[in-house]
Scaffold this active site. Structure first.
Site, PDB file in Angstrom:
ATOM      1  N   GLU A 278       6.710   1.693 -31.001  1.00  0.00           N
ATOM      2  CA  GLU A 278       5.582   1.198 -30.206  1.00  0.00           C
ATOM      3  C   GLU A 278       4.351   1.086 -31.103  1.00  0.00           C
ATOM      4  O   GLU A 278       4.080   1.967 -31.916  1.00  0.00           O
ATOM      5  CB  GLU A 278       5.337   2.178 -29.042  1.00  0.00           C
ATOM      6  CG  GLU A 278       4.006   2.042 -28.338  1.00  0.00           C
ATOM      7  CD  GLU A 278       3.778   0.690 -27.664  1.00  0.00           C
ATOM      8  OE1 GLU A 278       4.708   0.156 -27.049  1.00  0.00           O
ATOM      9  OE2 GLU A 278       2.646   0.183 -27.762  1.00  0.00           O
TER      10      GLU A 278
ATOM     11  N   ASP B 257      11.495  -5.311 -25.241  1.00  0.00           N
ATOM     12  CA  ASP B 257      10.644  -5.600 -24.078  1.00  0.00           C
ATOM     13  C   ASP B 257       9.259  -5.987 -24.595  1.00  0.00           C
ATOM     14  O   ASP B 257       8.297  -5.250 -24.411  1.00  0.00           O
ATOM     15  CB  ASP B 257      10.596  -4.337 -23.193  1.00  0.00           C
ATOM     16  CG  ASP B 257       9.829  -4.561 -21.908  1.00  0.00           C
ATOM     17  OD1 ASP B 257       9.441  -5.712 -21.621  1.00  0.00           O
ATOM     18  OD2 ASP B 257       9.610  -3.580 -21.172  1.00  0.00           O
TER      19      ASP B 257
ATOM     20  N   CYS C 106      -5.468 -12.969   2.800  1.00  0.00           N
ATOM     21  CA  CYS C 106      -6.289 -12.493   1.694  1.00  0.00           C
ATOM     22  C   CYS C 106      -7.723 -12.897   1.987  1.00  0.00           C
ATOM     23  O   CYS C 106      -8.027 -14.073   2.144  1.00  0.00           O
ATOM     24  CB  CYS C 106      -5.807 -13.137   0.403  1.00  0.00           C
ATOM     25  SG  CYS C 106      -6.988 -12.971  -0.918  1.00  0.00           S
TER      26      CYS C 106
ATOM     27  N   CYS D  14       8.566 -10.192 -19.687  1.00  0.00           N
ATOM     28  CA  CYS D  14       7.621 -10.433 -18.593  1.00  0.00           C
ATOM     29  C   CYS D  14       7.157 -11.890 -18.617  1.00  0.00           C
ATOM     30  O   CYS D  14       6.330 -12.287 -17.804  1.00  0.00           O
ATOM     31  CB  CYS D  14       6.450  -9.470 -18.651  1.00  0.00           C
ATOM     32  SG  CYS D  14       5.602  -9.503 -20.217  1.00  0.00           S
TER      33      CYS D  14
ATOM     34  N   CYS E 261     -10.274 -14.997  -6.820  1.00  0.00           N
ATOM     35  CA  CYS E 261     -10.189 -14.188  -8.038  1.00  0.00           C
ATOM     36  C   CYS E 261      -9.109 -14.737  -8.965  1.00  0.00           C
ATOM     37  O   CYS E 261      -9.019 -14.316 -10.114  1.00  0.00           O
ATOM     38  CB  CYS E 261      -9.916 -12.734  -7.708  1.00  0.00           C
ATOM     39  SG  CYS E 261      -8.267 -12.477  -7.064  1.00  0.00           S
TER      40      CYS E 261
HETATM   41  N1  SAH Z   1       9.143  -1.025 -22.485  1.00  0.00           N
HETATM   42  C1  SAH Z   1       7.885  -0.511 -21.998  1.00  0.00           C
HETATM   43  C2  SAH Z   1       6.658  -1.335 -22.436  1.00  0.00           C
HETATM   44  C3  SAH Z   1       6.759  -2.825 -22.315  1.00  0.00           C
HETATM   45  S1  SAH Z   1       5.221  -3.696 -22.477  1.00  0.00           S
HETATM   46  C4  SAH Z   1       7.923  -0.363 -20.493  1.00  0.00           C
HETATM   47  O1  SAH Z   1       8.837  -0.818 -19.823  1.00  0.00           O
HETATM   48  O2  SAH Z   1       6.990   0.268 -19.956  1.00  0.00           O
HETATM   49  C5  SAH Z   1       5.174  -4.138 -24.138  1.00  0.00           C
HETATM   50  C6  SAH Z   1       4.767  -2.984 -25.080  1.00  0.00           C
HETATM   51  O3  SAH Z   1       4.806  -3.531 -26.404  1.00  0.00           O
HETATM   52  C7  SAH Z   1       3.374  -2.430 -24.878  1.00  0.00           C
HETATM   53  O4  SAH Z   1       3.442  -1.029 -24.795  1.00  0.00           O
HETATM   54  C8  SAH Z   1       2.603  -2.856 -26.142  1.00  0.00           C
HETATM   55  O5  SAH Z   1       1.656  -1.903 -26.565  1.00  0.00           O
HETATM   56  C9  SAH Z   1       3.739  -2.963 -27.142  1.00  0.00           C
HETATM   57  N2  SAH Z   1       3.510  -3.872 -28.280  1.00  0.00           N
HETATM   58  C10 SAH Z   1       2.781  -5.015 -28.314  1.00  0.00           C
HETATM   59  N3  SAH Z   1       2.894  -5.607 -29.517  1.00  0.00           N
HETATM   60  C11 SAH Z   1       3.728  -4.835 -30.257  1.00  0.00           C
HETATM   61  C12 SAH Z   1       4.231  -4.925 -31.590  1.00  0.00           C
HETATM   62  N4  SAH Z   1       3.908  -5.940 -32.375  1.00  0.00           N
HETATM   63  N5  SAH Z   1       5.068  -3.963 -32.023  1.00  0.00           N
HETATM   64  C13 SAH Z   1       5.415  -2.914 -31.210  1.00  0.00           C
HETATM   65  N6  SAH Z   1       4.959  -2.772 -29.941  1.00  0.00           N
HETATM   66  C14 SAH Z   1       4.115  -3.706 -29.479  1.00  0.00           C
END
Ligand code: SAH
Length: 377
Positions: free
Chosen positions: A257, A305, A3, A332, A9
């Site tokens: 969402e 998620d 790198c 994550c 960074c």
């Molecule tokens: N399952 C999807 C996104 C996961 S990331 C995938 O695999 O692509 C987490 C998501 O939760 C994001 O899109 C974010 O905008 C949403 N998010 C964050 N806080 C939230 C809340 N309080 N209620 C509903 N969605 C939310």
């Protein structure tokens, strides 16, 4: 591989370590996080080629028109002419932008004097269709000669399918504002994932590692416990990817969402793929779950998620009332996931296995999946 910015960074904590060593080290660390549960932790699923995997980058430019990331805890830009995490096309587009900004004397925003135009550039790649979205984050809604600028950019970089101006005059660390103007194309790009097609706009969340994401979603499919007439919730669904991928295995899917742009993408994606057994709602996931309780909605399975911060106690308590057979928890950030898993245990959900995926090679992060089963069902 070396790198050239020498980790300045702050993105890749493990870039100097051999990849198999990184996986081993992360495994030991994450195994520890789950130790109180006495469950089986499977080895981390790594990548064959752990370079050039990131499909999104946000950079800033300095007065010399060098682009890069901010040095950790500072306003100094560390130029990243060749970052090992991004593909060649990302760099080709950034290099072309660099020439065009110079040629058009685009003023670079100075955060101390609060003057200048260009704050950031976001590049997003749809790797399976080879399309690129360019987002120019500016301080004011002015971009003189934008038509010619976009023409030159797309002539030289034909993968660029859309250019969006994001006008953000606020002085915060949040890069994008909600105020957008499409300068070229349709304001989104289209990618293919798990055999489906997805529109991705500038503000929407999209998994940054395409090949690992397909493996992760396959695991979700493998863990599904399918019965006829089942209704599954896909909570924190982003642009609807997981819900749509599992929709062919179950009778009804409901996605929720919070981000409006991602929700709109989800609606479009459902239509574009002609998926008729999925509905999407634009709501906070916890509020939505409480509404499902009030409606006495039948829920057989939940996929969740959440973002790094994890979910909420109220969300989990709503699950207690809705009483689904199972919950698939994709995370994550296992550090926050374990807090939520403890709450799940209190309401009678248990799990035996943890599956880890290296979505972010060379960094300290991993993604994890757990299947929680209702002990009474
Ligand atoms: N399952 C999807 C996104 C996961 S990331 C995938 O695999 O692509 C987490 C998501 O939760 C994001 O899109 C974010 O905008 C949403 N998010 C964050 N806080 C939230 C809340 N309080 N209620 C509903 N969605 C939310």
């Amino acid at each position: 591989m070396n790198c050239q910015v020498n980790k300045k960074c702050g993105s890749c904590q493990y870039i100097e370590m051999k990849y198999d060593k990184q996986l081993q080290l992360k495994y030991e660390e994450y195994k520890d996080i789950y130790k109180d549960f006495h469950v089986k932790i499977y080895p981390i699923q790594g990548m064959k080629n752990p370079y050039g995997y990131r499909n999104k980058v946000i950079v800033a430019f300095n007065k010399k028109y060098e682009y890069g990331l901010y040095e950790e805890n500072s306003h100094r830009i560390v130029p990243i002419q060749k970052c090992l995490l991004h593909d060649q096309e990302t760099h080709d587009v950034l290099n072309r932008l660099q020439l065009l900004f110079k040629k058009n004397r685009i003023s670079i925003y100075d955060s101390k004097r609060k003057r200048g135009l260009l704050k950031h550039v976001l590049i997003r790649r749809a790797v399976s269709t080879n399309q690129t979205l360019v987002v120019l984050v500016v301080n004011e809604p002015m971009f003189k000669g934008s038509k010619r600028f976009c023409q030159e950019l797309t002539n030289k970089c034909p993968t660029v399918k859309s250019v969006v101006l994001n006008i953000n005059s606020r002085q915060t660390s949040v890069v994008l504002s909600k105020n957008e103007k499409v300068l070229y194309g349709k304001g989104f790009i289209v990618d293919e994932l798990c055999g489906l097609t997805f529109k991705i706009s500038a503000q929407s969340f999209y998994q940054i590692n395409h090949s690992q994401c397909e493996k992760l979603y396959q695991k979700v499919i493998d863990l599904l416990d399918v019965k006829k007439e089942d209704t599954i919730l896909d909570t924190y669904c982003g642009i609807g990817t997981i819900g749509m991928v599992v929709s062919k295995y179950v009778d009804h899917v409901i996605g929720v969402e919070l981000n409006k742009e991602a929700y709109k993408d989800a609606l479009n994606n459902g239509k574009m793929n002609r998926i008729e057994n999925i509905k999407f709602y634009n709501d906070d996931a916890t509020e939505f779950m409480k509404k499902q309780v009030a409606l006495n909605q039948k829920v057989d399975g939940v996929i969740m998620d959440p973002p790094r911060a994890g979910s909420t106690k109220e969300f989990i308590h709503a699950i207690q009332v809705l009483n689904p057979r199972y919950v698939i928890y994709v995370s994550c950030d296992p550090h926050t996931q374990v807090n939520d898993l403890k709450e799940f245990q209190k309401i009678g959900y248990s799990f035996k296995d943890v599956y880890l995926y290296d979505m972010f090679p060379h960094t300290q992060h991993v993604e994890s999946i757990v299947l929680l089963s209702n002990v009474e069902k």
